[in-house]
Scaffold this motif. Sequence first.
Motif, PDB file in Angstrom:
ATOM      1  N   ALA A  29       0.709  -1.050   0.046  1.00 33.37           N
ATOM      2  CA  ALA A  29       0.000   0.033  -0.121  1.00 33.37           C
ATOM      3  C   ALA A  29       0.842   1.113   0.065  1.00 33.37           C
ATOM      4  N   VAL A  30       0.335   2.505  -0.509  1.00 31.93           N
ATOM      5  CA  VAL A  30       1.095   3.659  -0.482  1.00 31.93           C
ATOM      6  C   VAL A  30       0.105   4.650   0.084  1.00 31.93           C
ATOM      7  N   ASP A  31       0.521   5.813   0.675  1.00 31.71           N
ATOM      8  CA  ASP A  31      -0.173   6.873   1.205  1.00 31.71           C
ATOM      9  C   ASP A  31       0.314   8.157   0.329  1.00 31.71           C
ATOM     10  N   THR A  32      -0.624   8.603  -0.415  1.00 34.08           N
ATOM     11  CA  THR A  32      -0.085   9.698  -1.341  1.00 34.08           C
ATOM     12  C   THR A  32       0.207  11.026  -0.622  1.00 34.08           C
ATOM     13  N   VAL A  33      -0.602  11.093   0.654  1.00 33.99           N
ATOM     14  CA  VAL A  33      -0.592  12.367   1.574  1.00 33.99           C
ATOM     15  C   VAL A  33       0.930  12.381   2.118  1.00 33.99           C
ATOM     16  N   THR A  34       1.348  11.188   2.968  1.00 33.92           N
ATOM     17  CA  THR A  34       2.520  11.395   3.718  1.00 33.92           C
ATOM     18  C   THR A  34       3.646  10.792   2.691  1.00 33.92           C
ATOM     19  N   GLY A  35       3.408  10.233   1.500  1.00 30.58           N
ATOM     20  CA  GLY A  35       4.466   9.594   0.666  1.00 30.58           C
ATOM     21  C   GLY A  35       4.906   8.352   1.255  1.00 30.58           C
ATOM     22  N   GLU A  36       4.350   7.762   2.277  1.00 32.85           N
ATOM     23  CA  GLU A  36       4.797   6.502   2.855  1.00 32.85           C
ATOM     24  C   GLU A  36       4.310   5.385   1.756  1.00 32.85           C
ATOM     25  N   VAL A  37       5.362   4.319   1.725  1.00 27.60           N
ATOM     26  CA  VAL A  37       5.013   3.283   1.209  1.00 27.60           C
ATOM     27  C   VAL A  37       5.115   1.956   2.042  1.00 27.60           C
ATOM     28  N   GLY A  38       4.630   0.670   1.888  1.00 27.16           N
ATOM     29  CA  GLY A  38       4.645  -0.046   3.105  1.00 27.16           C
ATOM     30  C   GLY A  38       4.215  -1.591   2.250  1.00 27.16           C
ATOM     31  N   SER A  39       4.590  -2.653   3.250  1.00 26.54           N
ATOM     32  CA  SER A  39       4.444  -4.051   2.834  1.00 26.54           C
ATOM     33  C   SER A  39       4.204  -4.875   4.167  1.00 26.54           C
ATOM     34  N   ALA A  40       3.309  -5.776   4.052  1.00 27.58           N
ATOM     35  CA  ALA A  40       3.272  -6.693   5.140  1.00 27.58           C
ATOM     36  C   ALA A  40       2.787  -8.117   4.758  1.00 27.58           C
ATOM     37  N   GLY A  41       3.031  -9.027   5.246  1.00 26.66           N
ATOM     38  CA  GLY A  41       2.691 -10.551   4.722  1.00 26.66           C
ATOM     39  C   GLY A  41       3.078 -11.274   5.754  1.00 26.66           C
ATOM     40  N   ALA A  42       2.474 -12.679   5.681  1.00 22.81           N
ATOM     41  CA  ALA A  42       2.856 -13.999   6.377  1.00 22.81           C
ATOM     42  C   ALA A  42       2.724 -14.999   5.361  1.00 22.81           C
ATOM     43  N   SER A  43       3.346 -16.167   6.052  1.00 23.51           N
ATOM     44  CA  SER A  43       3.324 -17.530   5.341  1.00 23.51           C
ATOM     45  C   SER A  43       3.446 -18.708   6.194  1.00 23.51           C
ATOM     46  N   CYS A  44       3.185 -19.660   6.075  1.00 26.78           N
ATOM     47  CA  CYS A  44       3.485 -20.943   6.675  1.00 26.78           C
ATOM     48  C   CYS A  44       4.537 -21.726   6.059  1.00 26.78           C
ATOM     49  N   VAL A  45       5.512 -20.901   5.944  1.00 27.97           N
ATOM     50  CA  VAL A  45       7.160 -21.472   5.598  1.00 27.97           C
ATOM     51  C   VAL A  45       7.842 -21.433   6.688  1.00 27.97           C
ATOM     52  N   ASP A  46       8.655 -22.270   7.027  1.00 28.57           N
ATOM     53  CA  ASP A  46       9.587 -22.398   8.353  1.00 28.57           C
ATOM     54  C   ASP A  46      10.761 -21.948   8.108  1.00 28.57           C
ATOM     55  N   LEU A  47      11.068 -20.534   7.958  1.00 30.23           N
ATOM     56  CA  LEU A  47      12.222 -19.772   7.948  1.00 30.23           C
ATOM     57  C   LEU A  47      13.071 -20.262   8.747  1.00 30.23           C
ATOM     58  N   ILE A  48      12.982 -20.530  10.002  1.00 35.36           N
ATOM     59  CA  ILE A  48      13.760 -20.917  10.976  1.00 35.36           C
ATOM     60  C   ILE A  48      14.587 -22.405  10.258  1.00 35.36           C
ATOM     61  N   ALA A  49      13.813 -23.421  10.076  1.00 33.58           N
ATOM     62  CA  ALA A  49      14.558 -24.830   9.670  1.00 33.58           C
ATOM     63  C   ALA A  49      14.767 -24.650   8.170  1.00 33.58           C
ATOM     64  N   VAL A  50      14.267 -24.114   7.228  1.00 31.86           N
ATOM     65  CA  VAL A  50      14.378 -24.285   5.870  1.00 31.86           C
ATOM     66  C   VAL A  50      15.337 -23.249   5.169  1.00 31.86           C
ATOM     67  N   PHE A  51      14.736 -22.112   5.620  1.00 25.14           N
ATOM     68  CA  PHE A  51      15.562 -20.768   4.905  1.00 25.14           C
ATOM     69  C   PHE A  51      15.982 -19.871   6.025  1.00 25.14           C
ATOM     70  N   PRO A  52      17.012 -20.267   6.712  1.00 25.99           N
ATOM     71  CA  PRO A  52      17.457 -19.363   8.001  1.00 25.99           C
ATOM     72  C   PRO A  52      18.235 -18.235   7.497  1.00 25.99           C
ATOM     73  N   ASN A  53      18.740 -18.237   6.028  1.00 31.32           N
ATOM     74  CA  ASN A  53      19.284 -17.023   5.908  1.00 31.32           C
ATOM     75  C   ASN A  53      18.357 -15.960   5.297  1.00 31.32           C
ATOM     76  N   TYR A  54      17.176 -16.223   5.141  1.00 34.42           N
ATOM     77  CA  TYR A  54      16.185 -15.335   4.426  1.00 34.42           C
ATOM     78  C   TYR A  54      15.762 -14.271   5.679  1.00 34.42           C
ATOM     79  N   ALA A  55      15.906 -13.055   5.483  1.00 36.63           N
ATOM     80  CA  ALA A  55      15.135 -12.141   6.269  1.00 36.63           C
ATOM     81  C   ALA A  55      13.695 -12.309   6.292  1.00 36.63           C
ATOM     82  N   VAL A  56      12.760 -11.993   7.524  1.00 38.57           N
ATOM     83  CA  VAL A  56      11.365 -12.528   7.511  1.00 38.57           C
ATOM     84  C   VAL A  56      10.712 -11.629   6.608  1.00 38.57           C
ATOM     85  N   ASP A  57      11.143 -10.404   5.987  1.00 40.55           N
ATOM     86  CA  ASP A  57      10.407  -9.589   4.976  1.00 40.55           C
ATOM     87  C   ASP A  57      10.789  -9.575   3.706  1.00 40.55           C
ATOM     88  N   PHE A  58      11.618 -10.845   3.465  1.00 38.69           N
ATOM     89  CA  PHE A  58      12.130 -10.876   2.169  1.00 38.69           C
ATOM     90  C   PHE A  58      11.229 -10.612   0.824  1.00 38.69           C
TER      91      PHE A  58
END
Length: 337
Positions: A29-58
């Motif tokens: 999403a973006v906010d044209t008044v403040t100029g902010e841009v953003g992202s959010a998300g979630a998944s059932c991928v086990d980043l701890i065990a399977v992809f430990p080198n990936y940041a949670v917000d990749f």
Amino acid sequence: MKQALQLFLIIFFLVTRPAIAQDTFSIVAVDTVTGEVGSAGASCVDLIAVFPNYAVDFLGDLLPGVGAINTQASYLANNQNNARTRMLAGDTPAQIISWLVANDAQFNPASRQYGIAAIVNGSAQTEGYTGTSCFNYKNHIAGVNYCIQGNILLGQSVLDSMEQRFLAEPGDLACKLMAALQGAKVTGADTRCTSNGTSSLFAFVKVSQPGDPYGSPSLSLGVKTPSNAQIEPIDSLQTIFTATHTCTTTGLIPTFVEDAIQVFPIPARGSITVLVPDQQWVNATYSLFDNQQRLLTSGSVTSDRFEIEIASTASGIYILQLEQQGKSVRKKVVLEK
């Protein structure tokens, strides 16, 4: 000859290596008044065990003051990098999607899913894409200043709930993104997490201010949980978020207030009838926008019940906005030819 063979093997590996994961529900999403841009998300991928080198917000890529790109469903970094390059070159979200589909880094665009929101000449533009080979349930919703997408979902209700919570939240962009994630907080939202008793295994939210350096958003929060721990990451993220961020009412306000306007029939054909229960909106100005925030028609509210002709308007989701003395409300309108 040996060097040529080595180069071929390196290129072959880069092109054919498997994507890291199917990633599930997210929002940009973006906010044209403040100029902010953003992202959010979630998944059932086990980043701890399977992809430990990936940041949670990749999967979320923020370009401060410009836009946000979520790359998911068989995530591939090359595709995300290409999307960023196109956005920096001035392409609109629709142009970026078209380019990505035509130039997929592994020649497999049907397995990808994208959500893009950008600020283009001061206005918000959005576009989503869901490949036919993404795992069911799959779909996306492109709104005025947001795009919500998901795959391997419990159903359309997950995306609809995210949209409703995003639109109903009166706070700033960060709070609206966090609210959207809360809309997906049901067991098995990502169906792979049904046995875990949670919606997902990791969750994140991040927002960049216009002056933030690339890669260093002002707000960046994330939670990873291990498989079978039965810890709801959205709740854990909410705890950190509440302790870190104070919601304000600046930016794109007022938010959508669904109860302030009634529109029927649903879906509408030919014309819509608008009922305004609050007399303060009589003599207000109404505007009808498409999902690229382009104005289709406008006029004055002459009574608490009025009609808008839409005969020449294509099927899709539109936004009806009422403005009066610095206040405004919005309502989603579904049109069908």
